[in-house]
Scaffold this motif. Structure first.
Motif, PDB file in Angstrom:
ATOM      1  N   TYR A  85       0.864  -1.142   0.002  1.00 55.46           N
ATOM      2  CA  TYR A  85       0.123  -0.168  -0.090  1.00 55.46           C
ATOM      3  C   TYR A  85       0.843   1.127   0.057  1.00 55.46           C
ATOM      4  O   TYR A  85       0.690   2.315  -0.846  1.00 55.46           O
ATOM      5  CB  TYR A  85      -0.984  -0.032   1.133  1.00 55.46           C
ATOM      6  CG  TYR A  85      -1.887   1.221   1.423  1.00 55.46           C
ATOM      7  CD1 TYR A  85      -3.031   1.353   0.525  1.00 55.46           C
ATOM      8  CD2 TYR A  85      -1.225   2.217   2.400  1.00 55.46           C
ATOM      9  CE1 TYR A  85      -3.694   2.687   0.800  1.00 55.46           C
ATOM     10  CE2 TYR A  85      -2.051   3.433   2.322  1.00 55.46           C
ATOM     11  CZ  TYR A  85      -2.947   3.750   1.691  1.00 55.46           C
ATOM     12  OH  TYR A  85      -3.846   4.872   1.941  1.00 55.46           O
ATOM     13  N   ILE A 102      -3.938   2.453  -9.392  1.00 54.52           N
ATOM     14  CA  ILE A 102      -3.769   1.338  -8.506  1.00 54.52           C
ATOM     15  C   ILE A 102      -5.002   0.439  -8.820  1.00 54.52           C
ATOM     16  O   ILE A 102      -5.965   0.973  -8.768  1.00 54.52           O
ATOM     17  CB  ILE A 102      -3.847   2.038  -7.077  1.00 54.52           C
ATOM     18  CG1 ILE A 102      -2.470   2.760  -6.829  1.00 54.52           C
ATOM     19  CG2 ILE A 102      -3.936   0.843  -6.048  1.00 54.52           C
ATOM     20  CD1 ILE A 102      -2.491   3.819  -5.771  1.00 54.52           C
ATOM     21  N   SER A 104      -7.057  -2.930  -7.003  1.00 56.21           N
ATOM     22  CA  SER A 104      -7.495  -3.729  -5.653  1.00 56.21           C
ATOM     23  C   SER A 104      -8.558  -4.394  -6.182  1.00 56.21           C
ATOM     24  O   SER A 104      -8.842  -4.844  -7.197  1.00 56.21           O
ATOM     25  CB  SER A 104      -7.696  -2.693  -4.873  1.00 56.21           C
ATOM     26  OG  SER A 104      -7.790  -3.509  -3.532  1.00 56.21           O
ATOM     27  N   THR A 128     -10.341   0.813  -7.724  1.00 51.97           N
ATOM     28  CA  THR A 128      -9.170   1.606  -8.513  1.00 51.97           C
ATOM     29  C   THR A 128      -9.210   3.145  -8.558  1.00 51.97           C
ATOM     30  O   THR A 128      -9.896   3.726  -7.775  1.00 51.97           O
ATOM     31  CB  THR A 128      -9.120   0.869  -9.794  1.00 51.97           C
ATOM     32  OG1 THR A 128      -8.304   1.067 -10.798  1.00 51.97           O
ATOM     33  CG2 THR A 128     -10.528   1.168 -10.635  1.00 51.97           C
ATOM     34  N   THR A 203      -4.522  -8.080 -13.974  1.00 52.33           N
ATOM     35  CA  THR A 203      -4.768  -8.900 -12.658  1.00 52.33           C
ATOM     36  C   THR A 203      -3.892 -10.186 -12.783  1.00 52.33           C
ATOM     37  O   THR A 203      -2.918 -10.418 -13.594  1.00 52.33           O
ATOM     38  CB  THR A 203      -5.967  -8.820 -12.081  1.00 52.33           C
ATOM     39  OG1 THR A 203      -6.985  -9.811 -13.111  1.00 52.33           O
ATOM     40  CG2 THR A 203      -6.645  -7.700 -11.833  1.00 52.33           C
ATOM     41  N   PHE A 219     -10.504   3.735  -5.182  1.00 57.75           N
ATOM     42  CA  PHE A 219      -9.780   2.848  -4.334  1.00 57.75           C
ATOM     43  C   PHE A 219      -9.762   3.670  -2.938  1.00 57.75           C
ATOM     44  O   PHE A 219      -9.720   2.811  -2.024  1.00 57.75           O
ATOM     45  CB  PHE A 219      -8.286   2.855  -5.029  1.00 57.75           C
ATOM     46  CG  PHE A 219      -7.312   2.259  -3.864  1.00 57.75           C
ATOM     47  CD1 PHE A 219      -7.307   0.991  -3.591  1.00 57.75           C
ATOM     48  CD2 PHE A 219      -6.282   3.080  -3.585  1.00 57.75           C
ATOM     49  CE1 PHE A 219      -6.426   0.471  -2.778  1.00 57.75           C
ATOM     50  CE2 PHE A 219      -5.385   2.453  -2.395  1.00 57.75           C
ATOM     51  CZ  PHE A 219      -5.418   1.098  -2.079  1.00 57.75           C
ATOM     52  N   LEU A 257      -1.606  -5.182  -4.051  1.00 59.77           N
ATOM     53  CA  LEU A 257      -1.959  -4.124  -4.999  1.00 59.77           C
ATOM     54  C   LEU A 257      -1.237  -4.316  -6.330  1.00 59.77           C
ATOM     55  O   LEU A 257      -0.004  -4.394  -6.273  1.00 59.77           O
ATOM     56  CB  LEU A 257      -2.035  -2.699  -4.653  1.00 59.77           C
ATOM     57  CG  LEU A 257      -2.812  -2.241  -3.140  1.00 59.77           C
ATOM     58  CD1 LEU A 257      -2.300  -0.921  -2.947  1.00 59.77           C
ATOM     59  CD2 LEU A 257      -4.084  -2.464  -3.437  1.00 59.77           C
ATOM     60  N   TYR A 259      -0.008  -2.295  -9.980  1.00 60.52           N
ATOM     61  CA  TYR A 259       0.290  -0.824 -10.353  1.00 60.52           C
ATOM     62  C   TYR A 259       0.769  -0.850 -11.475  1.00 60.52           C
ATOM     63  O   TYR A 259       1.745  -1.671 -12.125  1.00 60.52           O
ATOM     64  CB  TYR A 259       1.494  -0.395  -9.246  1.00 60.52           C
ATOM     65  CG  TYR A 259       1.764   1.099  -9.410  1.00 60.52           C
ATOM     66  CD1 TYR A 259       0.760   2.101  -8.771  1.00 60.52           C
ATOM     67  CD2 TYR A 259       2.679   1.845 -10.179  1.00 60.52           C
ATOM     68  CE1 TYR A 259       0.886   3.462  -8.965  1.00 60.52           C
ATOM     69  CE2 TYR A 259       2.859   2.996 -10.276  1.00 60.52           C
ATOM     70  CZ  TYR A 259       1.998   3.920  -9.846  1.00 60.52           C
ATOM     71  OH  TYR A 259       2.016   5.258  -9.753  1.00 60.52           O
TER      72      TYR A 259
END
Length: 443
Positions: A85, A102, A104, A128, A203, A219, A257, A259
């Motif tokens: 994070y 980002i 998630s 996100t 992902t 996010f 996460l 990125y």
């Protein structure tokens, strides 16, 4: 003249229906098996973001436990594909790329505000940032993404997938409607149009061929609501972290996460990597990142290959199917030789009345083309059936992976005709060597 040879070829096929059927069926089965495996592998290997995949990069940092490696890949120590994070928010705040996001995960019970609580369904969500949509060229049916201000404030706004909008609002324009997510009220500001990047590259590979998640929201909103689930996605930690406590996770070295960044050109990759290495060095001086620095930025194609989204088994299956096709074609070639040899008397008679070897070759070549075309058409039908059965067996894969587009259909027919023509050359050559005198004596 060509039409004459095709008429002769059709007469020849009608005179030997069993042999002709066996050749067509053999070719059709081989073509069908090959195209079923090739279609699935081809659809899995497509560029999910055409025109941008060379400028989109995922960032990986060497932030793992100094006393224990993360994992071994290809015999070498590897680094996480996820980010902590604090690193994700630090890099995001720097905004050194053209765009950055980002990504998630979360899941919660979701229902429309007008629906009774009993109609709420468990839904996979995508926390996100607003750049996610423009970076990935996500199309909108209604509305638009949230703004940078919404990101900073963690506004209670949501973008629905087209499928989720149909479930909640019967597909109508739902802008301004309210959705209850885990007990919190969110306002709909956008609805996606049909969008299915294959593979879903941004992902984990386990999600690569499933549908995008049903709801997208800022996010920071998930952070404000203290939403975190260690069971919905991959979370890797070291140092004894309590995953129930989001504040503890945020302050920890847990990686969870994704990125991604978009650069203005692929040539800026090394410059951005230099920035990442500089950031890692700063963190090292603060007591973090004590392992060997193997920081990297990977574009879409590289990450798909690294993440093993397209399994090697799929490529092996294509080669095995191709080998099966060759075996079918060899069987068909053997049947052609048998058929053409049985027509020796006819060949001898035609040669005796003035037909040249070229004339004989043209007739038989037209026959192989007709057989190949027929095999291709039947093979296409069998391939469609095979893909339908595959879609039923592997129901967890998206159905679009099992759909042949026009180019694949044309490839099926073309492959059948071309391969039949190539494997028919030797039987045709043998038929052309038949001597008229030896055949006429037997008449």
């Amino acid at each position: 003249m060509l039409l004459y040879y095709f008429r002769l070829a059709m007469l020849s096929i009608k005179k030997t229906p069993l042999l002709s059927f066996l050749m067509i069926a053999t070719i059709a089965v081989g073509i069908a098996a090959t195209m079923v495996t090739y279609t699935v592998n081809y659809m899995m290997s497509q560029d999910p973001v055409p025109g941008k995949s060379e400028r989109l990069f995922t960032v990986h940092l060497s932030s793992w436990d100094p006393n224990m490696g993360y994992r071994i890949k290809d015999g070498k120590e590897d680094i996480p594909i996820f980010m902590t994070y604090q690193d994700a928010t630090n890099l995001y705040a720097d905004k050194k790329a053209h765009k950055q996001t980002i990504i998630s995960f979360h899941k919660a019970m979701v229902r429309g505000a007008e629906q009774p609580s009993g109609q709420a369904t468990m839904t996979y969500l995508r926390p996100t940032t607003h750049e996610f949509f423009s970076m990935l060229d996500v199309p909108f049916l209604y509305g638009s993404p949230w703004t940078e201000y919404d990101d900073s404030q963690g506004s209670m706004v949501v973008v629905l997938s087209k499928k989720k909008n149909e479930q909640l609002f019967q597909g109508q324009n739902s802008l301004g409607q309210e959705v209850i997510i885990g007990g919190s009220i969110y306002r709909v500001i956008g609805v996606l149009d049909d969008w299915l990047p294959l593979p879903r590259f941004y992902t984990e590979n386990s999600d690569a061929y499933s549908e995008p998640r049903g709801l997208f929201f800022p996010f920071q909103s998930s952070i404000n609501n203290d939403w975190f689930s260690g069971t919905d996605g991959s979370v890797y930690c070291w140092g004894g972290v309590d995953l129930i406590d989001l504040d503890a996770v945020k302050a920890s070295e847990c990686v969870w996460l994704f990125y991604w960044v978009e650069l203005e050109s692929a040539e800026l990759r090394n410059e951005y990597l230099a920035y990442i290495n500089s950031y890692a060095q700063e963190q090292r001086e603060l007591g973090r990142f004590q392992r060997e620095q193997m920081n990297r930025v990977m574009n879409v194609a590289e990450f798909i290959e690294y993440n093993e989204v397209v399994k090697k088994d799929g490529r092996i299956a294509v080669w095995l199917a191709a080998a099966f096709l060759i075996a079918c074609l060899l069987n068909s070639m053997s049947l052609m030789m048998t058929k053409f040899h049985g027509k020796g008397a006819e060949v001898g008679l035609r040669r005796a009345v003035g037909a040249s070897k070229v004339d004989i070759a043209r007739q038989f070549f037209c026959e192989t083309l007709i057989i190949g075309l027929s095999g291709g058409v039947i093979g296409l039908a069998l391939a469609q059936l095979g893909l339908h059965i595959t879609a039923q067996v592997y129901s967890y894969l998206h159905s679009e992976l099992m759909d042949m587009n026009l180019s694949l259909m044309l490839l099926t027919i073309g492959l059948s005709v071309l391969s039949s023509a190539l494997f028919g050359l030797y039987p045709i050559y043998r038929a052309c060597q038949i001597q008229p005198s030896s055949q006429l004596k037997s008449l």
